[in-house]
Motif scaffolding. Sequence first.
Motif, PDB file in Angstrom:
ATOM      1  N   LYS A 169      -3.518  -1.081  17.635  1.00 58.51           N
ATOM      2  CA  LYS A 169      -2.856  -0.670  18.884  1.00 58.51           C
ATOM      3  C   LYS A 169      -2.673  -1.830  19.743  1.00 58.51           C
ATOM      4  O   LYS A 169      -1.647  -2.218  20.560  1.00 58.51           O
TER       5      LYS A 169
ATOM      6  N   ALA B 274       1.600   3.283  14.559  1.00 58.47           N
ATOM      7  CA  ALA B 274       1.642   4.525  13.853  1.00 58.47           C
ATOM      8  C   ALA B 274       1.444   4.412  12.189  1.00 58.47           C
ATOM      9  O   ALA B 274       0.719   5.142  11.601  1.00 58.47           O
TER      10      ALA B 274
ATOM     11  N   SER C 232      -2.304   3.417  11.548  1.00 59.75           N
ATOM     12  CA  SER C 232      -2.901   4.666  11.991  1.00 59.75           C
ATOM     13  C   SER C 232      -2.987   5.168  10.625  1.00 59.75           C
ATOM     14  O   SER C 232      -4.186   5.951  10.117  1.00 59.75           O
TER      15      SER C 232
END
Length: 390
Positions: free
Chosen positions: A266, A277, A280
Motif C-alpha cells: 500500500k 490489489a 493483496s
Amino acid sequence: MWNLLHAWWRMMPKEKRTLALADAAIGQAREDIDFLTVLPAQAAQAVLKAYFQAWKNCWEGRADAPTFKGRLRTVLSVDIPQGRDLNIVRVHRWWGQVNIPKVGRVRFRWTKDLPVGKRAGVENRITGARLTKDALGWHIGFRVQGLEVEPAPHPGPDVGIDVGITVPLALSDGTTYEHGEWLTKKEKAKLLHLEQRAARRKRHRRPGERTSRRLHRTYDRIAGLRAKAKRRALDWQHKTTTAIARTYGTVVVEALTITNMVTSAKGSIEEPGKNVAQKSGLNRSIAQEAWGRTVTMLTYKTARHGGTLHKVPAPGTSRRCSACGFTTPGNRESQAVFVCRNPDCGWSGNADHNAARNVLHLYRTGHALVPAAGRAVVRRAKRVKPAAAR
C-alpha cells in the motif's frame, strides 16, 4: 481468568509479581466473583501456570509479552490438568464417554486410540485433557504420556522441496502434491451470500449501536464455513507431510522469511504503492498455503521417522539452472516453464522441479543453514559425496 490475572500483574509492583501471591489472588477472586467459581480449581491453576510460562518465554526471547485475550481472536479453552478423574470409557466403535469436572459425563467422537483399560499403565497413560471451542463446536484433546523407542536412521533418499501457490509442493524427484479448493461450489456460493448479508446488516447499524443477534448468527455461520475450510487444509497438510516423512530420509527446504513476503504494497500518502490489489491477492494466497506450518510438521515428523530436515538459503533457487548453474531472471520463461538462457546448455523443464533440484543441490554442496545464537549461519561441508554415492 487470564485477563484478570494479566490486569493484576500490571497493577502490582515488580517485587510482588510472584507465583505465591498470584495464586493467593486467584483464590480470593474465586471467592468474590461468582462466575469464576464455576471454573474448576485445577483449570484455574492451569491458567496461572500457562501465564507464568508465557512470561518466561518472553524473557528468554522466544515469544512476545502476554497481552489481554479478546473474545473474537482467541480460542476458548478449558484445561483439565489431571487425568485420573476423567474415567474414559469406550461405549461404541466411534464414541466414548469422559467425566469432566463440574460438567459430568460427556460423549465424544472416538477418532484415535487411547490408553484406557488394559492398555493403560505407568509408561502409557492419559495425563490430562483440554476442552476447546471453535466455530464448529466443542472438541476435547487428551494428553498422553507414552514411551517411544528412538527410531533408527531413515534409509530413504534425499529430496528437495519447493513450495508455491499453483503447485503447493514440488519435489526434486518430479513428484508433486496438489490440492483443489477447500470449499465446494455450493459452499463458496453460500459463503458469498452470507458475507453479503452481513455487509447489508452492518450497513444499517447505527454508530455505537450494539450488534444484533441476527448479525451475530450470520457471523457464526461465516466462521463455520471458514473453519471447515481450515480443517480440510490441515487434513491435507498432515497427510502430505506424513507421506513425505515416511518416504524420504533427508528433507531439504528453503529458509523463507514469510513475514517479509506478505508485507503490504500500500505504501504511504507521499509514496503510494503500485499494484496494491494484485499484491493483496498474492499475500492471501501465500497465507492460505501456510508454508510455515508445513515446515513445522515436516520437522517433527521426519525426526519421528528417523529422518532429518535441513534449510538452505532461498535466493536464486528459482532463477538458477539445475543442469549448468547459470543464473539469470530470464530463465523463467513463465510461471511453470524454465528455459536456460545459457547458449551452451539450453535445458528446459518444469520451473518448480528445477527449483527443488537447486534446493537439494545447495544442501549437498554444504550450504545448509544452522541456527546459532538466534541467527542462521552457513555451514560448508568439508567433503562432498561423489555423484555415484548419491
